[in-house]
Scaffold this motif. Structure first.
Motif, mmCIF file in Angstrom:
data_model
loop_
_atom_site.group_PDB
_atom_site.id
_atom_site.type_symbol
_atom_site.label_atom_id
_atom_site.label_comp_id
_atom_site.label_asym_id
_atom_site.label_seq_id
_atom_site.Cartn_x
_atom_site.Cartn_y
_atom_site.Cartn_z
ATOM 1 N N PHE A 105 16.713 28.558 22.993
ATOM 2 C CA PHE A 105 15.893 28.025 21.894
ATOM 3 C C PHE A 105 14.529 27.629 22.437
ATOM 4 N N GLN A 106 13.495 28.117 21.784
ATOM 5 C CA GLN A 106 12.129 27.771 22.190
ATOM 6 C C GLN A 106 11.615 26.702 21.234
ATOM 7 N N ASN A 107 11.305 25.547 21.824
ATOM 8 C CA ASN A 107 10.958 24.375 21.030
ATOM 9 C C ASN A 107 9.446 24.326 20.789
ATOM 10 N N GLY A 108 9.012 24.785 19.597
ATOM 11 C CA GLY A 108 7.597 24.740 19.259
ATOM 12 C C GLY A 108 6.724 25.528 20.218
ATOM 13 N N GLY A 109 7.319 26.532 20.870
ATOM 14 C CA GLY A 109 6.533 27.389 21.747
ATOM 15 C C GLY A 109 6.328 26.849 23.146
ATOM 16 N N SER A 110 6.801 25.618 23.420
ATOM 17 C CA SER A 110 6.565 25.064 24.752
ATOM 18 C C SER A 110 7.865 24.969 25.548
#
Length: 368
Positions: A105-110
């Protein structure tokens, strides 16, 4: 920890875990990723999972890392199931998919998070406590390599390019000495002198691979003893963990790192150097365990470098610690001032001990 606890509540909802997260705690193992054990209530039963934030500074392409991990774990599990191996769910890591079926899972791109099944009934050790444990470690990593000899499909992604390229590691050290940005070279003069004098061994395995005397393999590349989980009751090696550096490599590098982390009675940052030594009984059991599984595919040429590989990889890790110390401690997590220099000194002391016994070590291997 309040922030992380709240954050993990949110992260947990992104994965296919059904139940309520009760609490989480930090796992302090490893230098690189941020890792938590999370306990869930699932229908009245408490079940544990691992939530891990991948370090994007070290692993610049987390999607490729996870693609490797999925290919490797799926292949291993299929082979184990085909052989009717018992306890399959404890013998290879199981990645829990996200709600939309992805492996991370990528959290907001960061931030990049993944979730794994927690393997129960096992324990890990920072240092080997018996020759039998050394045997189990050798057998486990040899079996890991053996299971991946026939991994189908394209070449695995190099998650850290040139990870065991000793020539490039040596070059990075030379650059760090020359720049001396933190004015630390004066504190490490004996270590710098020792490191530079070992240059003749830097290219030995690299050249053997370039000339195709030694084949490329799928390897673990971080075979520290604490990356093997041992059954609490039987002491048998169950599962090899920390698969982020699984990629194309050399089988000898894996064995060499086992020599580094299983044959000395001390931790890798032992400040009392009089305690640091390569123990022959540990090496013998380690080699026996490794060749009991890896012996099924290793070539004669690979086998001839087994003792040397322990010296080379211990030296390589030593110069990496030294480089990081000189560069301001930016790679390995430190817990005290001078921690990386302590780690370096421990490695170099072990290099000297291996060198004194190298001939005897190799003669023993040749008889196996």
């Amino acid at each position: 920890m309040a922030y992380q606890e709240k954050q993990l509540q949110e992260i947990s909802k992104k994965f296919q875990i059904y139940g309520e997260i009760l609490h989480a705690e930090t796992l302090k193992i490893g230098h690189i990723n941020e890792t938590y054990t999370a306990t869930y209530d699932q229908g009245g039963t408490r079940v544990r999972y691992i939530h891990q934030k991948i370090n994007k500074t070290v692993f610049k392409n987390p999607a490729a890392v996870m693609k490797n991990v999925m290919r490797v774990t799926t292949h291993i599990r299929k082979k184990q199931e085909a052989r009717n191996v018992r306890d399959v769910t404890r013998r290879s890591l199981i990645v829990i998919p996200t709600r939309d079926g992805k492996s991370f899972f990528q959290n907001g791109g960061s931030e990049v998070w993944r979730t794994l099944v927690f393997v129960e009934g096992v324990e890990t050790y920072e240092a080997v406590q018996s020759p039998e444990q050394a045997y189990q470690a050798g057998r486990a990593f040899g079996e890991f390599q053996h299971l991946l000899v026939d991994l189908p499909g394209e070449r695995l992604f190099e998650t850290i390019p040139d990870f065991h390229n000793t020539r490039k590691r040596f070059g990075a050290l030379q650059q760090a000495i020359q720049q001396d940005r933190f004015n630390r070279a004066k504190d490490a003069e004996p270590e710098i002198d020792f490191a530079l004098k070992q240059e003749p061994m830097v290219d030995v395995i690299l050249q053997a691979m370039a000339k195709r005397k030694i084949p490329e393999r799928v390897t673990h590349n971080d075979t520290k003893f604490n990356n093997v989980m041992l059954d609490v009751l039987t002491g048998e090696a169950m599962c090899v963990v920390d698969l982020d550096t699984v990629m194309p490599g050399c089988a000898l590098y894996d064995f060499g790192d086992m020599v580094r982390t299983t044959t000395s009675p001390t931790l890798e940052d032992e400040p009392d150097l009089s305690k640091v030594k390569m123990q022959m009984p540990m090496f013998k059991k380690l080699a026996e365990g490794y060749l009991s599984t890896a012996g099924q595919f290793l070539t004669k040429a690979e086998k001839s470098y087994i003792a040397f590989s322990g010296k080379l990889i211990t030296y390589e890790i030593g110069i990496r610690f030294l480089t990081d110390f000189l560069s301001g401690d930016t790679y390995f997590r430190i817990h005290r001032p001078g921690h990386n220099l302590d780690r370096c000194r421990t490695q170099f002391k072990l290099v000297e001990s291996i060198e004194r016994q190298e001939e005897t070590m190799q003669k023993y291997v040749n008889r196996l």
